[in-house]
Design a protein around this motif. Structure first.
Motif, PDB file in Angstrom:
ATOM      1  N   ARG A   1      38.460  32.031  37.990  1.00  0.00           N
ATOM      2  CA  ARG A   1      37.652  32.294  39.190  1.00  0.00           C
ATOM      3  C   ARG A   1      36.230  32.696  38.821  1.00  0.00           C
ATOM      4  N   SER A   2      36.082  33.477  37.759  1.00  0.00           N
ATOM      5  CA  SER A   2      34.736  33.897  37.358  1.00  0.00           C
ATOM      6  C   SER A   2      33.904  32.716  36.885  1.00  0.00           C
TER       7      SER A   2
ATOM      8  N   ASP B   1      38.826  43.650  40.041  1.00  0.00           N
ATOM      9  CA  ASP B   1      39.096  42.313  40.573  1.00  0.00           C
ATOM     10  C   ASP B   1      40.574  42.088  40.841  1.00  0.00           C
ATOM     11  N   ASP B   2      41.420  42.888  40.207  1.00  0.00           N
ATOM     12  CA  ASP B   2      42.865  42.772  40.424  1.00  0.00           C
ATOM     13  C   ASP B   2      43.504  44.071  39.990  1.00  0.00           C
TER      14      ASP B   2
ATOM     15  N   LEU C   1      41.786  35.282  36.769  1.00  0.00           N
ATOM     16  CA  LEU C   1      40.509  35.996  36.865  1.00  0.00           C
ATOM     17  C   LEU C   1      39.408  35.250  36.130  1.00  0.00           C
TER      18      LEU C   1
ATOM     19  N   ARG D   1      29.843  48.662  36.920  1.00  0.00           N
ATOM     20  CA  ARG D   1      29.347  47.932  38.088  1.00  0.00           C
ATOM     21  C   ARG D   1      27.933  48.376  38.456  1.00  0.00           C
TER      22      ARG D   1
ATOM     23  N   ASN E   1      29.366  42.527  35.161  1.00  0.00           N
ATOM     24  CA  ASN E   1      30.193  41.875  36.175  1.00  0.00           C
ATOM     25  C   ASN E   1      31.419  41.147  35.628  1.00  0.00           C
TER      26      ASN E   1
ATOM     27  N   PRO F   1      35.171  40.207  34.924  1.00  0.00           N
ATOM     28  CA  PRO F   1      36.375  40.499  35.706  1.00  0.00           C
ATOM     29  C   PRO F   1      37.155  41.659  35.086  1.00  0.00           C
TER      30      PRO F   1
END
Length: 224
Positions: A118-119, A96-97, A115, A67, A72, A74
Protein backbone atom coordinates in the motif's frame (compact mmCIF):
# COMPACT_ATOMS: atom_id res chain seq x y z
CA UNK A 1 12.93 -4.65 1.96
CA UNK A 2 14.35 -3.36 5.24
CA UNK A 3 12.41 -3.54 8.51
CA UNK A 4 12.85 -2.14 12.00
CA UNK A 5 11.63 -4.14 15.00
CA UNK A 6 11.27 -2.32 18.31
CA UNK A 7 10.52 -5.02 20.88
CA UNK A 8 11.90 -5.35 24.42
CA UNK A 9 11.05 -9.04 24.96
CA UNK A 10 14.33 -10.77 23.98
CA UNK A 11 12.88 -14.10 22.86
CA UNK A 12 10.12 -12.57 20.76
CA UNK A 13 12.39 -9.94 19.29
CA UNK A 14 14.92 -12.51 18.15
CA UNK A 15 12.20 -14.83 16.86
CA UNK A 16 10.71 -12.00 14.80
CA UNK A 17 14.11 -11.03 13.45
CA UNK A 18 15.04 -14.58 12.43
CA UNK A 19 11.62 -15.33 10.90
CA UNK A 20 11.53 -12.13 8.86
CA UNK A 21 15.11 -12.60 7.68
CA UNK A 22 14.19 -16.12 6.58
CA UNK A 23 11.36 -14.53 4.55
CA UNK A 24 13.75 -12.29 2.65
CA UNK A 25 13.78 -9.09 4.73
CA UNK A 26 16.76 -7.17 6.07
CA UNK A 27 16.01 -6.56 9.75
CA UNK A 28 17.34 -4.29 12.50
CA UNK A 29 16.26 -4.86 16.10
CA UNK A 30 16.00 -2.26 18.88
CA UNK A 31 15.13 -3.34 22.43
CA UNK A 32 13.96 -0.06 23.95
CA UNK A 33 12.05 3.02 22.88
CA UNK A 34 14.98 5.43 22.86
CA UNK A 35 17.08 3.25 20.56
CA UNK A 36 14.05 2.45 18.40
CA UNK A 37 13.19 6.12 17.99
CA UNK A 38 16.79 6.96 17.08
CA UNK A 39 17.12 4.16 14.51
CA UNK A 40 13.78 4.96 12.92
CA UNK A 41 14.77 8.62 12.72
CA UNK A 42 18.25 8.11 11.29
CA UNK A 43 17.84 5.12 8.95
CA UNK A 44 15.50 4.39 6.03
CA UNK A 45 13.04 1.54 6.56
CA UNK A 46 10.21 0.15 4.45
CA UNK A 47 8.17 -0.64 7.58
CA UNK A 48 8.46 -0.91 11.36
CA UNK A 49 7.04 -3.30 13.94
CA UNK A 50 6.58 -1.33 17.14
CA UNK A 51 5.66 -2.64 20.60
CA UNK A 52 3.76 -0.19 22.81
CA UNK A 53 5.04 -1.34 26.21
CA UNK A 54 8.71 -0.36 25.81
CA UNK A 55 11.25 0.70 28.44
CA UNK A 56 12.85 4.18 28.42
CA UNK A 57 10.29 5.56 25.93
CA UNK A 58 6.88 3.99 25.34
CA UNK A 59 5.79 2.99 21.84
CA UNK A 60 3.09 5.65 21.51
CA UNK A 61 5.65 8.36 22.23
CA UNK A 62 8.06 6.86 19.70
CA UNK A 63 5.33 6.77 17.07
CA UNK A 64 4.15 10.29 17.83
CA UNK A 65 7.70 11.65 17.54
CA UNK A 66 8.23 9.88 14.21
CA UNK A 67 5.03 11.27 12.74
CA UNK A 68 5.73 14.81 13.99
CA UNK A 69 9.13 14.55 12.28
CA UNK A 70 7.39 13.53 9.02
CA UNK A 71 8.79 9.99 9.16
CA UNK A 72 6.08 8.22 7.20
CA UNK A 73 7.19 4.58 7.02
CA UNK A 74 4.32 2.14 7.61
CA UNK A 75 4.11 1.09 11.26
CA UNK A 76 2.53 -2.09 12.59
CA UNK A 77 1.80 -1.70 16.29
CA UNK A 78 2.41 -4.94 18.19
CA UNK A 79 1.31 -5.17 21.81
CA UNK A 80 -0.13 -7.35 24.54
CA UNK A 81 -2.59 -4.60 25.47
CA UNK A 82 -6.13 -5.55 24.52
CA UNK A 83 -8.34 -2.58 25.34
CA UNK A 84 -10.11 -0.56 22.66
CA UNK A 85 -8.58 2.62 24.07
CA UNK A 86 -5.05 1.31 23.41
CA UNK A 87 -5.97 0.36 19.86
CA UNK A 88 -7.54 3.76 19.21
CA UNK A 89 -4.55 5.55 20.75
CA UNK A 90 -2.14 3.63 18.55
CA UNK A 91 -4.08 4.33 15.37
CA UNK A 92 -4.63 7.97 16.30
CA UNK A 93 -0.89 8.36 16.89
CA UNK A 94 -0.21 7.30 13.31
CA UNK A 95 -0.07 3.50 13.29
CA UNK A 96 -1.04 1.87 9.99
CA UNK A 97 -2.14 -1.45 11.48
CA UNK A 98 -2.56 -3.15 14.83
CA UNK A 99 -1.81 -6.74 15.89
CA UNK A 100 -2.33 -8.01 19.42
CA UNK A 101 -0.23 -10.65 21.18
CA UNK A 102 -0.33 -13.60 20.92
CA UNK A 103 -0.35 -13.75 17.14
CA UNK A 104 0.51 -16.05 14.27
CA UNK A 105 3.73 -15.25 12.40
CA UNK A 106 1.96 -15.91 9.11
CA UNK A 107 -0.56 -13.16 9.87
CA UNK A 108 2.14 -10.68 10.85
CA UNK A 109 4.08 -11.34 7.63
CA UNK A 110 0.92 -10.99 5.53
CA UNK A 111 0.07 -7.69 7.22
CA UNK A 112 3.60 -6.39 6.61
CA UNK A 113 3.44 -7.33 2.93
CA UNK A 114 0.13 -5.49 2.63
CA UNK A 115 1.48 -2.38 4.40
CA UNK A 116 4.53 -2.25 2.14
CA UNK A 117 2.41 -2.76 -0.99
CA UNK A 118 0.00 0.00 0.00
CA UNK A 119 2.83 2.41 0.77
CA UNK A 120 4.13 1.80 -2.76
CA UNK A 121 0.66 2.30 -4.25
CA UNK A 122 0.27 -1.36 -5.22
CA UNK A 123 -2.94 -3.36 -4.83
CA UNK A 124 -1.85 -6.87 -5.89
CA UNK A 125 0.64 -9.24 -4.29
CA UNK A 126 1.89 -10.14 -7.79
CA UNK A 127 4.24 -7.54 -9.27
CA UNK A 128 4.84 -7.36 -13.02
CA UNK A 129 7.38 -5.87 -15.43
CA UNK A 130 7.06 -7.06 -19.02
CA UNK A 131 7.01 -10.85 -18.90
CA UNK A 132 8.60 -10.98 -15.44
CA UNK A 133 6.35 -11.74 -12.46
CA UNK A 134 7.22 -11.64 -8.76
CA UNK A 135 4.74 -13.05 -6.24
CA UNK A 136 5.38 -11.46 -2.85
CA UNK A 137 3.37 -14.17 -1.06
CA UNK A 138 5.30 -17.16 -2.36
CA UNK A 139 8.58 -15.47 -3.29
CA UNK A 140 8.25 -17.05 -6.74
CA UNK A 141 9.75 -15.30 -9.77
CA UNK A 142 8.86 -16.25 -13.33
CA UNK A 143 9.82 -15.07 -16.81
CA UNK A 144 7.36 -15.79 -19.62
CA UNK A 145 5.66 -18.21 -17.22
CA UNK A 146 8.84 -20.17 -16.47
CA UNK A 147 10.23 -20.19 -12.92
CA UNK A 148 13.57 -18.46 -12.38
CA UNK A 149 15.77 -19.20 -9.39
CA UNK A 150 17.22 -16.15 -7.67
CA UNK A 151 19.47 -15.98 -4.64
CA UNK A 152 18.10 -14.30 -1.52
CA UNK A 153 19.98 -11.08 -2.23
CA UNK A 154 19.00 -11.05 -5.90
CA UNK A 155 15.36 -11.47 -4.86
CA UNK A 156 15.58 -8.62 -2.33
CA UNK A 157 17.02 -6.26 -4.92
CA UNK A 158 14.52 -7.22 -7.63
CA UNK A 159 11.61 -6.96 -5.18
CA UNK A 160 12.61 -3.44 -4.13
CA UNK A 161 12.93 -2.28 -7.74
CA UNK A 162 9.58 -3.84 -8.65
CA UNK A 163 7.89 -2.16 -5.70
CA UNK A 164 9.24 1.13 -7.12
CA UNK A 165 8.74 0.41 -10.81
CA UNK A 166 9.18 3.45 -13.04
CA UNK A 167 11.25 5.36 -10.45
CA UNK A 168 15.00 5.93 -10.53
CA UNK A 169 16.51 4.25 -7.46
CA UNK A 170 20.04 5.20 -6.43
CA UNK A 171 22.67 2.71 -5.36
CA UNK A 172 22.61 4.26 -1.88
CA UNK A 173 18.85 3.78 -1.60
CA UNK A 174 19.16 0.14 -2.64
CA UNK A 175 21.83 -0.47 -0.02
CA UNK A 176 19.77 1.28 2.68
CA UNK A 177 16.65 -0.74 1.92
CA UNK A 178 17.90 -4.27 1.26
CA UNK A 179 20.68 -4.59 3.86
CA UNK A 180 20.74 -4.19 7.62
CA UNK A 181 22.85 -1.53 9.31
CA UNK A 182 25.95 -3.74 9.59
CA UNK A 183 26.40 -4.03 5.81
CA UNK A 184 29.60 -2.63 4.28
CA UNK A 185 28.21 0.25 2.25
CA UNK A 186 31.40 0.62 0.25
CA UNK A 187 30.88 -2.83 -1.24
CA UNK A 188 30.19 -3.24 -4.97
CA UNK A 189 27.72 -6.08 -4.46
CA UNK A 190 24.80 -4.05 -5.84
CA UNK A 191 26.46 -3.93 -9.24
CA UNK A 192 27.23 -7.64 -9.05
CA UNK A 193 23.61 -8.54 -8.26
CA UNK A 194 22.26 -6.24 -10.99
CA UNK A 195 24.48 -8.06 -13.50
CA UNK A 196 23.27 -11.46 -12.29
CA UNK A 197 19.60 -10.44 -12.46
CA UNK A 198 20.04 -9.17 -16.00
CA UNK A 199 21.58 -12.47 -17.04
CA UNK A 200 18.66 -14.41 -15.58
CA UNK A 201 15.76 -12.13 -16.54
CA UNK A 202 16.99 -10.15 -19.53
CA UNK A 203 19.43 -7.28 -19.98
CA UNK A 204 16.60 -4.89 -20.86
CA UNK A 205 14.71 -5.33 -17.56
CA UNK A 206 16.84 -2.99 -15.40
CA UNK A 207 18.11 0.21 -16.99
CA UNK A 208 21.15 2.07 -15.66
CA UNK A 209 20.66 5.84 -15.43
CA UNK A 210 24.21 7.14 -15.47
CA UNK A 211 25.08 9.10 -12.36
CA UNK A 212 21.67 8.49 -10.77
CA UNK A 213 21.04 4.78 -10.31
CA UNK A 214 18.71 2.16 -11.76
CA UNK A 215 15.15 2.00 -12.98
CA UNK A 216 12.88 -0.93 -13.74
CA UNK A 217 9.92 -0.59 -16.08
CA UNK A 218 8.10 -2.62 -18.72
CA UNK A 219 10.69 -2.89 -21.53
CA UNK A 220 8.05 -2.17 -24.18
CA UNK A 221 7.30 1.16 -22.48
CA UNK A 222 10.93 2.25 -22.89
CA UNK A 223 10.93 1.11 -26.50
CA UNK A 224 7.89 3.26 -27.17
Amino acid sequence: MRLLIVEDEPTLGQQLKETLEANGYAVDLATNGVDGHFQGSEEDYDAAILDLGLPEMDGLTVLDKWRKADINMPVLVLTARDSWSDKVSGLDSGADDYLGKPFKMEELIARLRALIRRSAGLASSELEAGDVRLDTRSGRVTKAGQPVRLTAQEYKLLSYLMHHKGKVVSRTELIEHIYDQDFDRDSNTIEVFITRIRKKLGAELIETIRGLGYTLDDPENRAA
